[in-house]
Write a protein that holds these residues in place. Structure first.
Motif, PDB file in Angstrom:
ATOM      1  N   ASN A  28     -41.625  48.515   4.245  1.00  0.00           N
ATOM      2  CA  ASN A  28     -41.075  47.734   3.143  1.00  0.00           C
ATOM      3  C   ASN A  28     -42.130  47.649   2.046  1.00  0.00           C
ATOM      4  O   ASN A  28     -42.889  46.691   1.979  1.00  0.00           O
ATOM      5  CB  ASN A  28     -40.688  46.330   3.614  1.00  0.00           C
ATOM      6  CG  ASN A  28     -39.839  45.583   2.600  1.00  0.00           C
ATOM      7  OD1 ASN A  28     -39.492  46.120   1.554  1.00  0.00           O
ATOM      8  ND2 ASN A  28     -39.504  44.340   2.906  1.00  0.00           N
ATOM      9  N   ASP A  58     -39.026  46.325  -1.428  1.00  0.00           N
ATOM     10  CA  ASP A  58     -37.950  47.305  -1.367  1.00  0.00           C
ATOM     11  C   ASP A  58     -36.687  46.680  -0.791  1.00  0.00           C
ATOM     12  O   ASP A  58     -35.569  47.004  -1.193  1.00  0.00           O
ATOM     13  CB  ASP A  58     -38.367  48.517  -0.523  1.00  0.00           C
ATOM     14  CG  ASP A  58     -39.020  49.586  -1.375  1.00  0.00           C
ATOM     15  OD1 ASP A  58     -39.105  49.396  -2.595  1.00  0.00           O
ATOM     16  OD2 ASP A  58     -39.467  50.606  -0.823  1.00  0.00           O
ATOM     17  N   SER A  59     -36.877  45.801   0.199  1.00  0.00           N
ATOM     18  CA  SER A  59     -35.734  45.105   0.788  1.00  0.00           C
ATOM     19  C   SER A  59     -36.132  43.649   1.011  1.00  0.00           C
ATOM     20  O   SER A  59     -37.310  43.297   0.949  1.00  0.00           O
ATOM     21  CB  SER A  59     -35.314  45.751   2.109  1.00  0.00           C
ATOM     22  OG  SER A  59     -36.389  45.754   3.040  1.00  0.00           O
ATOM     23  N   GLU A 118     -38.726  43.888   9.302  1.00  0.00           N
ATOM     24  CA  GLU A 118     -38.345  44.128   7.915  1.00  0.00           C
ATOM     25  C   GLU A 118     -39.522  44.037   6.958  1.00  0.00           C
ATOM     26  O   GLU A 118     -39.536  44.663   5.917  1.00  0.00           O
ATOM     27  CB  GLU A 118     -37.254  43.132   7.503  1.00  0.00           C
ATOM     28  CG  GLU A 118     -35.947  43.318   8.251  1.00  0.00           C
ATOM     29  CD  GLU A 118     -34.897  42.365   7.735  1.00  0.00           C
ATOM     30  OE1 GLU A 118     -34.678  42.334   6.521  1.00  0.00           O
ATOM     31  OE2 GLU A 118     -34.287  41.649   8.540  1.00  0.00           O
ATOM     32  N   ASP A 119     -40.487  43.213   7.315  1.00  0.00           N
ATOM     33  CA  ASP A 119     -41.621  42.974   6.418  1.00  0.00           C
ATOM     34  C   ASP A 119     -42.909  42.865   7.239  1.00  0.00           C
ATOM     35  O   ASP A 119     -43.352  41.774   7.567  1.00  0.00           O
ATOM     36  CB  ASP A 119     -41.400  41.688   5.618  1.00  0.00           C
ATOM     37  CG  ASP A 119     -42.632  41.309   4.806  1.00  0.00           C
ATOM     38  OD1 ASP A 119     -43.431  42.212   4.509  1.00  0.00           O
ATOM     39  OD2 ASP A 119     -42.800  40.122   4.498  1.00  0.00           O
ATOM     40  N   ASP A 179     -35.173  39.930  -2.841  1.00  0.00           N
ATOM     41  CA  ASP A 179     -36.252  40.904  -2.694  1.00  0.00           C
ATOM     42  C   ASP A 179     -37.264  40.827  -3.834  1.00  0.00           C
ATOM     43  O   ASP A 179     -38.188  41.636  -3.914  1.00  0.00           O
ATOM     44  CB  ASP A 179     -35.704  42.328  -2.576  1.00  0.00           C
ATOM     45  CG  ASP A 179     -34.896  42.745  -3.798  1.00  0.00           C
ATOM     46  OD1 ASP A 179     -34.811  41.948  -4.760  1.00  0.00           O
ATOM     47  OD2 ASP A 179     -34.341  43.858  -3.795  1.00  0.00           O
TER      48      ASP A 179
END
Length: 366
Positions: A265, A293-294, A311-312, A322
């Protein structure tokens, strides 16, 4: 890096205004003989803060804010070379009594040699990114999004100044296959995925050497600065930033762009800082827009109690967007050449106001 870790080339315009304008002191230097000197310095840093946690609850406390003790020295040889060392000790808690093992954390430790060719330093020290491109790192306490690795270990650095260009080249030797391979991940329930990957690679005997470079150039009225730094044990991840500094109407401005190329990410941010000094008072403001990015989401925990950082992997941020804007406003008053009193407010634009804080503190340099 010397007496004060917070004084960095990247924010030189702001740092000079905030530190020199508020009366930062110098270390005491002793002439051992005609060729050798030893310096002893450091600082006491204390703060009282009110910080909003993930649930939206304010947590208050009186804490040590990074008190340090610094030893350094140098010896001038007859052949024109100067050898030197630097030892920066942290791990103090000046707000509590009867504390054992005070000052037992080595923040930086290095030896080196300098001459007409430039300077070579070996050990642990501030990384090139922190030195040249961590534009948003101007807070007294600081919890805004930062990509910097700060201090780096197992590092070899070469620095020099050619005309108006100041630069540093860096190689961080990444052989972590010995003691680090036995690191107990369960000792850190908040370990990020990136940290876990590093230890996993180490346990497998994998190693890599990470490279970095930073430079600044004084164009007369405007200074450009930038850096690139690879992440140790992960060739695919790198951070880089570029920015400019100038003084307009008595206000010191810094504008910068930074990017973290983490594979899961990636993150980029745009930073704008400004500082203005009147007599013994310096007012500093900073705004940085952070874009993932997300959407980063680390609220869930796995069976092992660790945050689910899929995710991160670079932070423990939990967001519903985001992109968000983080702001900082501080005021510093130089009471004496050694003592600075300060107040600071951070707003991070996160769910439940997570990470927002108000703080006051004292910085005593000696």
């Amino acid at each position: 890096m010397g007496d004060f870790e917070m004084m960095k080339k990247t924010t030189s315009a702001l740092a000079v205004a905030a530190l020199l304008g508020t009366g930062a002191a110098s270390a005491a230097t002793f002439q051992v003989n005609e060729d050798a000197t030893i310096s002893i310095g450091g600082d006491f840093q204390m703060a009282y803060s009110s910080t909003t946690d993930r649930t939206g609850t304010d947590q208050t406390g009186f804490v040590d804010n990074g008190t340090s003790l610094v030893f350094s020295g140098e010896h001038a040889a007859d052949n024109g070379l100067t050898t030197f060392f630097n030892l920066d000790l942290d791990g103090f808690d000046t707000t509590q009594d009867d504390q054992a093992n005070q000052g037992n954390v080595v923040d930086e430790a290095s030896v080196g040699v300098r001459g007409a060719f430039g300077e070579i330093r070996v050990g642990s020290d501030v990384g090139v990114y922190d030195d040249y491109a961590d534009f948003g790192d101007i807070e007294w306490i600081g919890n805004r999004t930062s990509f910097s690795n700060s201090d780096v270990s197992d590092v070899i650095q070469y620095s020099n100044t050619v005309g108006a260009v100041d630069f540093t080249l860096q190689a961080q030797v990444g052989d972590q296959s010995s003691e680090d391979a036995t690191t107990d991940l369960n000792a850190n329930p908040n370990a990020t995925a990136a940290q876990i990957d590093d230890v996993t690679d180490a346990a497998a005997g994998e190693s890599s050497t990470s490279l970095g470079a930073g430079a600044s150039i004084d164009l007369g009225g405007v200074t450009l600065s930038g850096a690139y730094e690879e992440d140790n044990n992960d060739d695919e991840d790198a951070i880089f930033g570029i920015g400019a500094m100038a003084t307009l109407g008595g206000v010191d401005f810094t504008v910068g762009y930074e990017e973290d190329q983490v594979e899961a990410n990636s993150i980029d941010k745009v930073v704008l800082n400004a500082a203005y000094t009147v007599n013994a008072i310096t007012v500093t403001g900073s705004v940085q827009n952070v874009s993932f990015d997300s959407i980063p989401n680390n609220a869930a925990q796995g069976d092992d109690g660790r945050l689910e950082n899929t995710e991160d992997p670079e932070s423990n941020i939990n967001q519903d967007d985001d992109s968000f804007t983080e702001t900082n406003l501080s005021i510093a008053y130089s009471m004496t050449p050694q003592v600075t009193l300060w107040a600071e407010a951070i707003r991070n634009d996160r769910l439940n106001d997570e990470g927002d804080y108000n703080a006051v503190g004292l910085f005593y340099a000696w």
